[in-house]
Design an enzyme around this catalytic site. Structure first.
Site, short mmCIF file in Angstrom:
data_model
loop_
_atom_site.label_atom_id
_atom_site.label_comp_id
_atom_site.label_asym_id
_atom_site.label_seq_id
_atom_site.Cartn_x
_atom_site.Cartn_y
_atom_site.Cartn_z
CG ASP A 8 -1.80 -1.17 1.41
OD1 ASP A 8 -1.28 -2.28 1.28
OD2 ASP A 8 -2.98 -1.01 1.72
CD GLU A 39 -6.43 0.37 0.65
OE1 GLU A 39 -7.62 0.29 0.38
OE2 GLU A 39 -5.98 0.15 1.79
CG ASN A 67 -10.46 -0.78 3.01
OD1 ASN A 67 -9.32 -1.13 2.70
ND2 ASN A 67 -10.70 -0.06 4.07
CG HIS A 68 -8.95 3.44 2.02
ND1 HIS A 68 -9.75 4.36 2.65
CD2 HIS A 68 -8.31 2.78 3.01
CE1 HIS A 68 -9.59 4.27 3.95
NE2 HIS A 68 -8.73 3.32 4.19
CG HIS A 157 -7.02 -4.63 0.83
ND1 HIS A 157 -5.80 -4.00 0.77
CD2 HIS A 157 -7.83 -3.78 1.48
CE1 HIS A 157 -5.88 -2.82 1.35
NE2 HIS A 157 -7.10 -2.66 1.81
CG HIS A 182 -6.79 -3.66 5.24
ND1 HIS A 182 -7.35 -2.45 4.88
CD2 HIS A 182 -7.39 -4.00 6.41
CE1 HIS A 182 -8.26 -2.10 5.79
NE2 HIS A 182 -8.28 -3.02 6.72
CG HIS A 184 -1.48 0.54 6.03
ND1 HIS A 184 -1.84 1.84 5.94
CD2 HIS A 184 -2.10 -0.08 4.99
CE1 HIS A 184 -2.66 2.01 4.92
NE2 HIS A 184 -2.83 0.86 4.32
#
Ligand SMILES: [Fe+2]
Ligand SMILES: [Fe+2]
Ligand SMILES: [Fe+2]
Ligand SMILES: [Fe+2]
Ligand SMILES: [Fe+2]
Ligand SMILES: [Fe+2]
Ligand SMILES: [Fe+2]
Ligand SMILES: [Fe+2]
Lengths: 265, 265, 265, 265
Positions: A8, A39, A67-68, A157, A182, A184
């Site tokens: 990410d 994302e 999701n983003h 993710h 996801h 991070h």
């Protein structure tokens, strides 16, 4: 054959550190296929067409999301601007394949490298602690039936370690790699499962590590400490690129080796 | 001074691999203080007095736990069997300090090494995706007021990476280490924060890695694939000990170095 | 035509109060079709074949369930003991239709009353705050394509009021009724939506109201107050039968009237 | 003595229907004390000082809120503008008392009616499915120690029926009423518990019932059907005022009767 997956990318600090390191990592490790999760590339929330193009210019073959993905609305039209059989940039930005049928964009991409080597990238999203979507296990089964490439990488993710490990084992021997995104935070469990699938619970964020998962730490702390609303802003400090290299056999798709990177300034 | 923290010991495979490695790691790295998270030591779910004693015999000074602490009921009486100012074994098994007032047992332990060095261990539990408990940030503040030791290690048993990172930054400079547990996957982000607090999002599980976070993988997969109930059993294969070593100044409590271990057979 | 739907029967107190009231309500209101949610009929957790048969003897045409359906394992073989086209009792116990493909049992039942009137009952489960399952909206769409009956009742077993209302409006004009279950509290919003679909967010529990949603209140309170584990047991006091009557046109399936019952001793 | 509690006023449609009905209900039922939940009064999300004042002009003695309290930022300064011992309007807008210490505003209000009758209103928020806050049970205990009024009403803003019922039973005999809010659907379980506490799981929303819990139904449906983001807007159609009347003894605070209202145009 070598695949590099970059976790990410978060905000401008993430884009900058990736720009700084990608070239030499790709060159030194003779990377054939480059995949970037984007994302959070636009200020930490979503990505824009311009930023997607920026990542493609760095050499990305495919950009995955999560999701983003819809945080910046411009990406919707961008992803809808090409037919399914296109190979142009907008077709190479994918969103989780287990979003409901009819969602803008596509959940996987199959392409060919200049060498003729075929590959596919699938994006899936978890369901534990992360909103409703279709069954990621069954969606993977269905996609694997239509994909002809042997080299297949999955960006899963997801939040829960149990769900991520479960998908890794479920697909062991059927895909080249299941890499999580996801949370991070890079996990130290990258390895090749017995069936030949590379697995890592989370590749980690490519962004500012002087932060709370990318966001200015004072802002997140205030949220935890007070419960009061407040705008979140991408942090800048201590940028690092988190990426995982996978070595595999292009003919069979079996992975043989994984290597983690967490490169700072 | 050196502290070794061993992540969630899972079932008999976890206990066996810890027994195998602990001695030489402690000796080679001149470990002064040994802390073990034992919430899954008894068949993956909870711990018994006998198993707690087994971990103490391996040299543990303190055993921390988490959401599985009460899975084996015998531990309740064991933990209640000693007064707060005791230093016997049952007093050295702690549960999250931010459980509601009146919960059996204690949420932190302060002791002294043979050298005279004082230390404290605090156990806290997260609230994001993990049930209700008191505010871990405020509980930490309150405990730090009563603790006189300079060397203080916190086991933050939590799910979300954001909450774990937030507590790490919140306590940076005030404790020696904030180490995460609960996800059963070691993270590759161990480091010393600028204020001198060692931080790692998750130390990872000491148990069978041929599993889904410790449990037989077929059983967990069936749950994900079918939604049908079924008993979970601890796996045995590929045991590894996950632990993190922290080097710190005994006089100030400031950490200077972290080192991750993931040791297999 | 009149349909009576009886909300989650809870334990022996629930079975007793239903037995006490069902006869006269059915007779007085000339009920043609009787549906009972039985997911908590066996001691509050699941239902057994014997208890299912007991409910059929009270006149139930169909028994619906929900997330507790598999709490008593015997029900699995019972539901698998009949082919899809059977009309025997085990075929008339249904589980949420949006459980993953291959789940034991069936998600809807279509039958015929002695009068020749056809009807169908669909069971669906929500996803907000309630575990992963397939999309209830799309599952409803798919089932409505195969169902030929005009009179169709849906038991939507779900937690969130938003998701329940959303399904009601989504299906307004396409089914006779969308009745919610699972929260164990009857809601005062039963009505006929403009398209002719009867709707109620929750029919409520048929069981002991001197309880916390059916369970002995001291046991639930202890859980909330202490966080300690403890066995839950069905309460007995103040039993009431919660049910909703729907009047509809058998030829079109359109509802014209709803009536709530909450009958005690 | 009579208390009227009006459930979550939602948007302009909610304010309008309340304005229409409040006068005659208050007059006809000789209401002495009027409490309104205003967390959604401003366009469905939060409330502004102007809208708070509008509700006070309708006769509200106290305005309670919930998780949406801070949606409109102006309310923060408004609530901070008065000292704790004030009786002015901003002091009479309260937020959940179990928010973390130091949160703007106050969690309860104690006042006196012109007759000299003392009363107190406490606002609490649940923790099941609803974010982290302090223990509502313990917070209630603590507040009840400082409150001298006999007539005490609690607005328990919570999602889960189990948690709401648990608090009702926990406080039975210690307060005049525990009324739930937040789900926006009125429940049909209002009653006086054996100890003399009036209880209702949810009073329901005072707003547009041609909606999904207040919001334009097409917008919510799109969210459920597509997972795509989109702005939520307050609906207008079919406004109803949901309120509950409690009759109690002013000297003892014991409730004797409850009555539900759901009044449309
Ligand atoms: Fe991300
Ligand atoms: Fe994400
Ligand atoms: Fe654990
Ligand atoms: Fe745990
Ligand atoms: Fe139920
Ligand atoms: Fe249920
Ligand atoms: Fe509300
Ligand atoms: Fe609310």
């Amino acid at each position: 054959m070598r695949i590099l997956f970059v976790g990410d990318v978060f905000g401008s600090a993430g884009r900058r550190i990736v720009r700084e390191h990608l070239g030499h990592v790709v060159e030194q490790h003779e990377v054939d296929l480059l995949i970037i999760n984007g994302e959070n590339a636009a200020g930490g929330f979503g990505l824009t067409p311009a930023i997607a193009d920026e990542l493609f210019e760095l050499g990305a073959h495919v950009i995955t999301t999560g999701n983003h993905v819809w945080d910046k609305r411009e990406i919707i039209e961008y992803m809808k601007s090409v037919p399914e059989d296109s190979h142009e940039n907008p077709r190479r930005v994918i969103r989780p394949a287990n979003y409901v049928a009819g969602t803008p964009g596509y959940g996987f991409y199959q392409g060919q490298l200049p060498s003729g080597q075929e590959y596919a990238v699938i994006n899936l999203q978890g369901r534990v602690f992360l909103g409703s979507s279709d069954d990621p296990f069954r969606t993977a089964d269905a996609l694997l039936k239509q994909i002809t490439a042997k080299v297949i990488l999955i960006d899963f993710h997801a939040e829960a370690t149990s769900e991520k490990a479960a998908l890794g084992w479920y697909l062991d021997g059927r895909v080249t790699a299941v890499l999580g995104t996801h949370t991070h935070v890079p996990t130290a469990d990258d390895r090749v499962l017995p069936g030949g699938t590379a697995y890592q619970t989370d590749v980690g964020m490519s962004g500012p590590y002087d932060s709370i998962i990318g966001v200015e730490k004072e802002l997140v702390l205030q949220r935890f400490l007070t419960g009061m609303p407040g705008k979140f802003e991408a942090a800048k400090g201590d940028p690092r690129m988190a990426a995982t290299l996978i070595e595999c056999d292009g003919a069979t798709g079996r992975a043989s080796r994984t290597q983690r990177f967490l490169l700072g300034e």
